[in-house]
Structures are given as structure tokens and as C-alpha cells.
Motif scaffolding. Structure first.
Motif, short mmCIF file in Angstrom:
data_model
loop_
_atom_site.label_atom_id
_atom_site.label_comp_id
_atom_site.label_asym_id
_atom_site.label_seq_id
_atom_site.Cartn_x
_atom_site.Cartn_y
_atom_site.Cartn_z
N ALA A 153 7.43 1.92 8.93
CA ALA A 153 7.16 0.58 9.45
C ALA A 153 6.71 -0.35 8.34
O ALA A 153 7.18 -1.50 8.24
CB ALA A 153 6.13 0.64 10.56
N ALA A 154 5.81 0.11 7.49
CA ALA A 154 5.33 -0.74 6.39
C ALA A 154 6.46 -1.06 5.43
O ALA A 154 6.57 -2.20 4.93
CB ALA A 154 4.19 -0.04 5.65
N GLY A 155 7.32 -0.08 5.14
CA GLY A 155 8.46 -0.34 4.27
C GLY A 155 9.39 -1.39 4.85
O GLY A 155 9.89 -2.27 4.14
N ALA A 156 9.63 -1.30 6.16
CA ALA A 156 10.49 -2.27 6.82
C ALA A 156 9.87 -3.67 6.80
O ALA A 156 10.58 -4.67 6.61
CB ALA A 156 10.75 -1.84 8.26
N GLU A 157 8.56 -3.74 6.99
CA GLU A 157 7.89 -5.04 6.91
C GLU A 157 8.04 -5.66 5.52
O GLU A 157 8.33 -6.85 5.39
CB GLU A 157 6.40 -4.88 7.24
N VAL A 158 7.87 -4.84 4.50
CA VAL A 158 8.01 -5.34 3.12
C VAL A 158 9.43 -5.84 2.87
O VAL A 158 9.63 -6.91 2.28
CB VAL A 158 7.64 -4.23 2.11
N ALA A 159 10.42 -5.08 3.32
CA ALA A 159 11.82 -5.49 3.15
C ALA A 159 12.09 -6.81 3.85
O ALA A 159 12.75 -7.71 3.28
CB ALA A 159 12.74 -4.40 3.69
N THR A 160 11.60 -6.95 5.06
CA THR A 160 11.84 -8.18 5.84
C THR A 160 11.14 -9.37 5.21
O THR A 160 11.72 -10.45 5.07
CB THR A 160 11.37 -7.97 7.29
N ARG A 161 9.87 -9.18 4.82
CA ARG A 161 9.13 -10.28 4.19
C ARG A 161 9.79 -10.69 2.87
O ARG A 161 9.83 -11.87 2.52
CB ARG A 161 7.67 -9.89 3.96
N LEU A 164 12.60 -12.95 3.68
CA LEU A 164 12.10 -14.25 4.13
C LEU A 164 11.58 -15.09 2.97
O LEU A 164 11.80 -16.31 2.93
CB LEU A 164 11.00 -14.06 5.17
N THR A 165 10.92 -14.45 2.01
CA THR A 165 10.40 -15.20 0.86
C THR A 165 11.53 -15.72 -0.02
O THR A 165 11.31 -16.64 -0.82
CB THR A 165 9.45 -14.33 0.00
N LEU A 166 12.71 -15.15 0.11
CA LEU A 166 13.87 -15.64 -0.65
C LEU A 166 14.48 -16.87 0.01
O LEU A 166 15.48 -17.41 -0.48
CB LEU A 166 14.92 -14.53 -0.79
N GLY A 167 13.93 -17.31 1.13
CA GLY A 167 14.37 -18.54 1.75
C GLY A 167 15.29 -18.40 2.93
O GLY A 167 15.82 -19.39 3.44
N HIS A 168 15.49 -17.19 3.44
CA HIS A 168 16.36 -16.99 4.60
C HIS A 168 15.63 -17.39 5.87
O HIS A 168 14.43 -17.11 6.03
CB HIS A 168 16.81 -15.53 4.67
N LEU A 311 9.15 -1.14 -2.48
CA LEU A 311 10.34 -1.97 -2.63
C LEU A 311 10.90 -1.81 -4.04
O LEU A 311 10.16 -1.90 -5.02
CB LEU A 311 9.98 -3.43 -2.36
N VAL A 312 12.21 -1.59 -4.12
CA VAL A 312 12.91 -1.54 -5.41
C VAL A 312 13.90 -2.71 -5.44
O VAL A 312 14.87 -2.73 -4.68
CB VAL A 312 13.67 -0.21 -5.59
N GLU A 313 13.62 -3.69 -6.27
CA GLU A 313 14.45 -4.90 -6.31
C GLU A 313 15.63 -4.71 -7.26
O GLU A 313 15.45 -4.32 -8.42
CB GLU A 313 13.62 -6.09 -6.76
N ARG A 314 16.83 -4.99 -6.72
CA ARG A 314 18.03 -4.99 -7.54
C ARG A 314 18.81 -6.28 -7.26
O ARG A 314 18.19 -7.31 -7.06
CB ARG A 314 18.84 -3.71 -7.28
N ALA A 315 20.13 -6.21 -7.25
CA ALA A 315 20.91 -7.46 -7.24
C ALA A 315 21.51 -7.82 -5.88
O ALA A 315 22.23 -8.81 -5.80
CB ALA A 315 22.04 -7.34 -8.28
N SER A 316 21.23 -7.07 -4.82
CA SER A 316 21.90 -7.33 -3.55
C SER A 316 21.19 -8.37 -2.67
O SER A 316 21.65 -8.68 -1.60
CB SER A 316 22.05 -6.03 -2.75
N ALA A 317 20.07 -8.89 -3.14
CA ALA A 317 19.33 -9.92 -2.40
C ALA A 317 18.94 -11.02 -3.36
O ALA A 317 18.43 -10.76 -4.45
CB ALA A 317 18.10 -9.32 -1.73
N THR A 318 19.18 -12.25 -2.95
CA THR A 318 18.89 -13.39 -3.82
C THR A 318 18.38 -14.56 -2.99
O THR A 318 18.50 -14.58 -1.77
CB THR A 318 20.13 -13.81 -4.62
N ARG A 319 17.84 -15.55 -3.69
CA ARG A 319 17.27 -16.72 -3.04
C ARG A 319 18.36 -17.59 -2.45
O ARG A 319 19.42 -17.78 -3.05
CB ARG A 319 16.44 -17.51 -4.06
N ARG A 320 18.09 -18.11 -1.24
CA ARG A 320 19.03 -19.03 -0.59
C ARG A 320 19.00 -20.38 -1.28
O ARG A 320 17.94 -20.87 -1.61
CB ARG A 320 18.66 -19.22 0.90
#
Length: 320
Positions: A153-161, A164-168, A311-320
Motif C-alpha cells: 500500500a505504501a509503495g502504491a501511494e508513493v507511485a501515485t503521488r 501527481l507531482t509530475l503534473g498529471h 521508488l526507482v525513477e527511470r524514463a517512463s514517467a515525465t512531467r506534463r
């Protein structure tokens, strides 16, 4: 064993502790005993030890399938964790039900059993043989047994947040099977993150953990600009579907997975994901089970141990 003790200059009890993987041995003493064992060609005889101690030094592992990446990685990690403690591992499937699996393990003389992931849903309705210690991986704490699970659950919250912080404006979810504890917890974390942000929760698209199901579920996510996938394999299928639709990841759709499988860094684009520590999960489960087997505790108490995710950040998510 007496010969080894004499060569190493220790007691027979110390040799026994080293042979049985007890942590209550000074590292220098352990090294001296192991060196003596190597010099003398000493190897413990499992069958003889089982007759003497009444324990086989074998643990059972119950699964519904090894076809999923999460289950196969847990099998590998559990086998390694057990071997480090001098225990062998016997694997059975729950195809005939959990009672049947427990009977087969008891017939094989295992000292205790681990029930893995989807098979954990069968525990409340099963009859546990009184002589069999039990630890469940990925189940609610109320299952009546010692439970070890990742903080889904905590991992999913981090992924979702993160999305959202990327502007979606919102985050859609490609969920796992409805009867899976891990899938339900990841869905719960996603929902709670959206609710905390004051957003309406979109309808869930659902898969079965496979890349094929992720590809098929993409039809329900055509309007999404951000998708949190309940595992990396479904994310892989989604990446293919987005590419075939003429859109691109991450410019048109940002995607985050869960698990951090070794191949995730080589997806196109490399996948941002939530990392599960399978080694730590297996170590905690095996340690709890062996402690119960060796009389240092009981695995039948309804306790829970939660392993953090990251969270491991790579290239599949970017800012809107």
C-alpha cells in the motif's frame, strides 16, 4: 563431530551450533570450526541428524503457480535464505487445495511451511496439522499465522503521488487479480493517495499479472495520461499497447510499475517502478519459521512483519 571439535579446539556443542547455522557462535570460532570441517572432510549426515533430533532441516513452500515473476523470484530468494541456515526446500503446489498440500508436506517430514502469495488466500479455510509450523507471505495479519509482506500500500501511494507531482490531473490504475492480497493492497494505496489529494478515483482496469493482460487492458486506458501498474509485467504489455496506438511513453502517457524486475531497466523506455526487496522478504519469512521450528518462538501467533518498498525513477514517467 568430536574429531572436528578436537581439531578446532572447541566443544562438541559449538560444532553442533556451527553445523546447524546458529547465530550464537563467534565469527572467528565459526571460521575455525569450518576450517577443521574442511580439513577433515566432515559433512553432516542429514538422515542421521533427523533421526537424532526429530527434525529434517527441510522447509516446505506452498504456491499456486511459479509462472508469475513475483512467485519465481520469491522461490529463488527463499531457497537461498533457507540454504544459508542449513535447510533444504521442498516445493508443492496448492492445485488440490491447501489441506492436500499440507498433508503432502507432513508426509515428507518437513519441519515447517511457508505459504506464498496467492496461496495465502486459502489459509483461513485450511486445517493446519498441529506439528507443522507456518509462516504466510502476503496475507492480512488476521490470517491467524505469522505473516510477512512487502509494504504494498505504501509503495502504491508513493507511485501515485509521484505521478501527481509530475503534473498529471489524475492517475489511472492497472490492477492485479481481485483475489490477490498484494493486488488489493496496491489498489488501496492508489485509492488513498488520490483521495488524500481530493481527486475522484477513476475506474480500475484489471489484469492477471501477465504482460498479455496488460496489453489487453490498455483499451480501457485510452484517455489516461498517467497509469500506475500493479506489476512490471503488466506495465510491459501496456508499453507495447501504447506504442502500437501511435502514442509514446512518457510524452503522452507516463507509466509506473511495481516489483522492479531485473528487466525493468531495459524496457523501452526504462521503467519507473516500485522496488520490492525479495531477498529481505524471504530472509524475514525463513528466519521467523526457523525460530519457531527450533523452539525460539512460535509461528502460530498472528503477528505481521512489513518490508519497506522504494521508488526507482527511470524514463517512463515525465512531467506534463
Amino acid at each position: 563431530m568430536a574429531t572436528v571439535a578436537a581439531r578446532a579446539g572447541v566443544s562438541g556443542q559449538t560444532v553442533s551450533r556451527v553445523v546447524n547455522g546458529s547465530p550464537r557462535v563467534d565469527p572467528r570460532t565459526r571460521a575455525r570450526v569450518e576450517a577443521a570441517m574442511t580439513e577433515l572432510g566432515y559433512r553432516p549426515h542429514r538422515a542421521a541428524r533427523a533421526l537424532r533430533t526429530g527434525r529434517s532441516h527441510t522447509l516446505g513452500l506452498v504456491v499456486t503457480t511459479l509462472a508469475t515473476v513475483g512467485n519465481s523470484r520469491m522461490l529463488q530468494a527463499t531457497a537461498e535464505a533457507a540454504a544459508e541456515r542449513g535447510y533444504a526446500l521442498t516445493v508443492v503446489t496448492a492445485a488440490g487445495g491447501l489441506d492436500d498440500a499440507f498433508t503432502r508436506l507432513t508426509d515428507q517430514g518437513v519441519d515447517g511451511a511457508l505459504v506464498l502469495n496467492e496461496a495465502s488466500a486459502l489459509v483461513p479455510a485450511a486445517t493446519l496439522p498441529p506439528e507443522l509450523q507456518l509462516v504466510v507471505v502476503d496475507a492480512p495479519a488476521a490470517s491467524g499465522a505469522t505473516v510477512v509482506h512487502s509494504d504494498h500500500a505504501a509503495g502504491a501511494e508513493v507511485a501515485t503521488r509521484h505521478l501527481l507531482t509530475l503534473g498529471h490531473a489524475t492517475v489511472h490504475h492497472l490492477a492485479g487479480p481481485a483475489d490477490s492480497f498484494a493486488a488489493a493492497e496496491r489498489e488501496r494505496g492508489w485509492r488513498e493517495a488520490l483521495t488524500a489529494a481530493g481527486l475522484t478515483v477513476p475506474a480500475v482496469a484489471r489484469g492477471d499479472w501477465s504482460a498479455e493482460s496488460g496489453f489487453a487492458a490498455a483499451a480501457a486506458l485510452r484517455e489516461a495520461t498517467a497509469v500506475f501498474c500493479a506489476n512490471d509485467q503488466m506495465a510491459l504489455g501496456l508499453l507495447r499497447a501504447v506504442a502500437e496506438s501511435g502514442r509514446t511513453v512518457p510524452d503522452d502517457v507516463s507509466v509506473v510499475g511495481f516489483d522492479d524486475v531485473p528487466e525493468a531497466a531495459n524496457f523501452l523506455p526504462p521503467l519507473t517502478t516500485i522496488r520490492q526487496d525479495f531477498a529481505a522478504l524471504a530472509q524475514q519469512a525463513v528466519t521467523a519459521l526457523i525460530a519457531a521450528v527450533e523452539g525460539e518462538g512460535t509461528a502460530s501467533e498472528p503477528t505481521a512483519s512489513v518490508v519497506p518498498t522504494e521508488l526507482v525513477e527511470r524514463a517512463s514517467a515525465t512531467r506534463r
